[in-house]
Design a protein around this motif. Structure first.
Motif, PDB file in Angstrom:
ATOM      1  N   PRO A 158      45.225  38.118  51.411  1.00 55.02           N
ATOM      2  CA  PRO A 158      44.507  38.834  50.346  1.00 55.02           C
ATOM      3  C   PRO A 158      44.852  40.312  50.384  1.00 55.02           C
ATOM      4  CG  PRO A 158      43.025  38.256  52.143  1.00 55.02           C
ATOM      5  CD  PRO A 158      44.314  37.564  52.434  1.00 55.02           C
ATOM      6  N   LEU A 159      44.628  40.995  49.294  1.00 54.77           N
ATOM      7  CA  LEU A 159      44.912  42.416  49.213  1.00 54.77           C
ATOM      8  C   LEU A 159      43.847  43.221  49.951  1.00 54.77           C
ATOM      9  CD1 LEU A 159      45.827  42.638  45.419  1.00 54.77           C
ATOM     10  CD2 LEU A 159      47.403  42.424  47.360  1.00 54.77           C
ATOM     11  N   ASP A 160      44.250  44.345  50.540  1.00 54.35           N
ATOM     12  CA  ASP A 160      43.252  45.224  51.130  1.00 54.35           C
ATOM     13  C   ASP A 160      42.488  45.923  50.009  1.00 54.35           C
ATOM     14  OD1 ASP A 160      44.807  47.413  50.224  1.00 54.35           O
ATOM     15  OD2 ASP A 160      45.817  47.638  52.157  1.00 54.35           O
ATOM     16  N   THR A 168      41.770  47.236  44.479  1.00 53.60           N
ATOM     17  CA  THR A 168      41.231  48.160  43.475  1.00 53.60           C
ATOM     18  C   THR A 168      42.299  48.512  42.443  1.00 53.60           C
ATOM     19  OG1 THR A 168      39.677  49.084  45.086  1.00 53.60           O
ATOM     20  CG2 THR A 168      40.145  50.408  43.125  1.00 53.60           C
ATOM     21  N   ASP A 169      43.522  48.760  42.924  1.00 54.19           N
ATOM     22  CA  ASP A 169      44.621  49.048  41.995  1.00 54.19           C
ATOM     23  C   ASP A 169      44.885  47.853  41.075  1.00 54.19           C
ATOM     24  OD1 ASP A 169      45.010  51.562  42.999  1.00 54.19           O
ATOM     25  OD2 ASP A 169      46.721  51.029  44.266  1.00 54.19           O
ATOM     26  N   ALA A 170      44.896  46.633  41.661  1.00 54.04           N
ATOM     27  CA  ALA A 170      45.176  45.432  40.863  1.00 54.04           C
ATOM     28  C   ALA A 170      44.138  45.245  39.768  1.00 54.04           C
ATOM     29  CB  ALA A 170      45.212  44.201  41.770  1.00 54.04           C
ATOM     30  N   PHE A 203      36.458  51.368  35.195  1.00 52.84           N
ATOM     31  CA  PHE A 203      35.437  50.532  35.812  1.00 52.84           C
ATOM     32  C   PHE A 203      34.473  51.429  36.582  1.00 52.84           C
ATOM     33  CE2 PHE A 203      38.489  47.247  35.019  1.00 52.84           C
ATOM     34  CZ  PHE A 203      37.827  46.029  35.118  1.00 52.84           C
ATOM     35  N   GLU A 204      33.179  51.155  36.440  1.00 52.93           N
ATOM     36  CA  GLU A 204      32.212  51.826  37.299  1.00 52.93           C
ATOM     37  C   GLU A 204      32.435  51.403  38.749  1.00 52.93           C
ATOM     38  OE1 GLU A 204      28.301  50.938  36.026  1.00 52.93           O
ATOM     39  OE2 GLU A 204      28.336  52.327  34.310  1.00 52.93           O
ATOM     40  N   LEU A 216      35.423  42.980  43.750  1.00 53.50           N
ATOM     41  CA  LEU A 216      36.141  42.838  45.024  1.00 53.50           C
ATOM     42  C   LEU A 216      35.354  41.990  46.015  1.00 53.50           C
ATOM     43  CD1 LEU A 216      38.018  44.910  43.776  1.00 53.50           C
ATOM     44  CD2 LEU A 216      37.963  46.180  45.927  1.00 53.50           C
ATOM     45  N   SER A 217      34.034  42.102  45.967  1.00 49.01           N
ATOM     46  CA  SER A 217      33.206  41.283  46.853  1.00 49.01           C
ATOM     47  C   SER A 217      33.311  39.798  46.501  1.00 49.01           C
ATOM     48  CB  SER A 217      31.749  41.735  46.752  1.00 49.01           C
ATOM     49  OG  SER A 217      30.894  40.867  47.479  1.00 49.01           O
TER      50      SER A 217
END
Length: 389
Positions: free
Chosen positions: A229-231, A236-238, A250-251, A259-260
Motif C-alpha cells: 500500500p502507499l504511504d 494523499t497525492d494519489a 479536499f478538506e 485514507l483510513s
C-alpha cells in the motif's frame, strides 16, 4: 460535480491519473533494461503483492517506457492452469515480427524463426501465423532446454538490431510448477550467456515461494519487488492531485477519512475518489462527502470486486474464509482458524491448499494464513452470516 470530468479511474490494470509512490521501482527496472541493452549483467524483475496494489499498472508502465526507449516488448497474462508454451508462442512470434520491421531478414532472425516454429511443433502448440518456408531445427522435447534455445535465438536477433527483448508476464502465480521451473531454468541459461532478454513478471505474494520451490537459485536470478500500500504522503497525492488539477480541493478531515478506509491501497483510493467527486456539489470535498463515499464505495465493491471472488468459493471454502475474517485482517495461525471452525488443522489443510491455489489466501510465513484481497475480512463480516461457521 460533473461526472463527465471525474478524473478517477478505478479498474483492473487502469493507470490512475496520479501514479504516486512508485517512481523508484520504475527507475530500477529502467536501469536494469539499459544495462542489459549495453551488454551488462541485469536481473529480471518480479513484482509481487496483494490484489489492488497496482502491480499490473506498474507492469504496463514499465513496458510502455521500455517500448518508448526502443526495446522490443511483448506481454501476456498467464492463464489459470494454462500451458506455458501455449501462452508464450503468440507473443514471441509478435516479437520476431517487430524485429523484422524495416530490415532484411538477418541470419539471426531466420534462426530465431526456425527455433520458434520448431518449438511450437514439438510442444504441439497450434498457432497459425508463421509465414515460413524454412527447414525446421531439431529440438530435444525438454521444455526448459528448448525454451532456452528459443530465447537465446531471439536474443541474438535482438542483439543484431542493437536492442533487447522485454517479456512481460502478469498473474505468473497461475503457471504450473513444472512450467515455472522451465521458465526459470531457461532464463538462467540465457543470463549466463548475457543475452539481451529480460522478463518482468507480476503475481500474488505466494509467487515468491513458488519460484523458490521451483528452483532454489530463483532469488539470485530475479529482483523481487514487494508492491505494498502507499504511504500517507503518496496516498494523499494519489487522492488529491487529480482533483487539484481541476481546481478541486479536499478538506483535511476528508483526506483522513478516505485514507483510513482505503488503507493506502491504490485501487480503493480510486474508488473512493470517484464517489467523492460525483457526490460533491463544489470544492472542497468535505468529511461528510467522504463518509457518503465510503457507504457507496463499499456497497459497489461488495457487489463487484469482492463478490466475484466470493462466488468462486465452495460452501466449505466460504466457511474457512469467514472464520479467518472473524479473527480479523490477519495474518492468522492455521491452528487458530481450524479452532474457530471446530476442526483439526489436518482436516482443513486441503481447504487451505485449494484457497491458495485459487489465489484467495497465501502464507506469508510458515503456518500463517492471510487474505490476498485487502479489506476482504470486513466484506465477509458484512455479507456472510456467522451462522455459516
Amino acid at each position: 460535480m460533473d461526472p463527465r470530468t471525474n478524473p478517477y479511474s478505478p479498474g483492473a490494470g487502469s493507470r490512475p491519473p496520479e501514479l504516486a509512490g512508485r517512481d523508484e521501482i520504475i527507475e530500477r527496472a529502467s536501469i536494469n533494461l539499459d544495462r542489459l541493452r549495453n551488454g551488462l549483467q541485469a536481473r529480471s524483475v518480479v513484482l509481487y503483492g496483494l490484489r489492488g496494489v497496482g502491480k499490473t499498472v506498474l507492469l504496463n508502465t514499465i513496458v510502455a517506457n521500455a517500448e518508448a526507449s526502443g526495446f522490443i516488448t511483448v506481454s501476456l497474462e498467464a492463464p489459470e492452469d494454462g500451458s506455458l508454451p501455449q501462452s508464450l508462442i503468440p507473443p514471441l512470434h509478435a516479437a520476431l515480427r517487430k524485429l523484422s520491421i524495416g530490415v532484411f531478414a538477418s541470419d539471426a532472425l531466420k534462426a530465431a524463426k526456425r527455433k520458434l516454429l520448431s518449438f511450437s511443433r514439438v510442444f504441439r502448440v497450434k498457432y497459425e501465423g508463421f509465414e515460413l518456408e524454412l527447414d525446421l531445427e531439431a529440438l530435444s522435447g525438454d521444455l526448459a532446454y528448448d525454451l532456452g534455445e528459443v530465447l537465446f535465438s531471439i536474443g541474438e536477433a535482438a542483439k543484431s538490431r542493437n536492442t533487447a527483448l522485454l517479456i512481460s508476464i502478469d498473474e505468473l502465480q497461475y503457471v504450473r510448477e513444472s512450467d515455472l521451473r522451465a521458465l526459470i531454468t531457461s532464463l538462467h541459461q540465457i543470463s549466463q550467456k548475457q543475452q539481451p532478454v529480460f522478463v518482468i513478471a507480476a503475481g500474488l505474494p505466494q509467487l515468491v515461494g513458488q519460484m523458490g520451490e521451483a528452483k532454489s537459485y530463483a532469488e539470485r536470478l530475479f529482483v523481487f519487488e514487494l508492491i505494498g500500500p502507499l504511504d500517507t504522503a503518496a496516498a494523499t497525492d494519489a487522492l488529491c492531485k487529480p482533483a487539484a488539477r481541476l481546481n478541486v480541493d479536499f478538506e483535511e478531515l476528508a483526506v483522513s477519512k478516505v485514507l483510513s478506509e482505503t488503507k493506502g491501497y491504490p485501487y480503493f483510493i480510486q474508488e473512493w475518489g470517484r464517489h467523492c467527486w460525483n457526490k460533491s456539489q463544489s470544492s472542497p470535498v468535505t468529511a461528510e462527502i467522504a463518509e457518503l463515499a465510503t457507504d457507496l464505495a463499499q456497497a459497489e465493491l461488495d457487489q463487484s470486486f469482492f463478490r466475484v471472488r466470493l462466488d468462486q468459493l465452495t460452501p466449505i471454502e466460504r466457511r474457512y474464509m469467514r472464520a479467518m475474517a472473524e479473527l480479523g485482517a490477519g495474518p492468522h495461525r492455521s491452528g487458530d482458524i481450524a479452532a474457530k471452525l471446530g476442526r483439526k488443522v489436518t482436516s482443513v489443510a486441503p481447504i487451505r491448499s485449494a484457497l491458495i491455489k485459487k489465489g484467495m489466501i497465501y502464507s506469508p510465513n510458515h503456518g500463517d494464513t492471510a487474505f490476498t484481497v485487502p479489506l476482504f475480512d470486513a466484506f465477509m463480516k458484512r455479507t456472510v452470516s456467522d451462522m455459516n461457521l
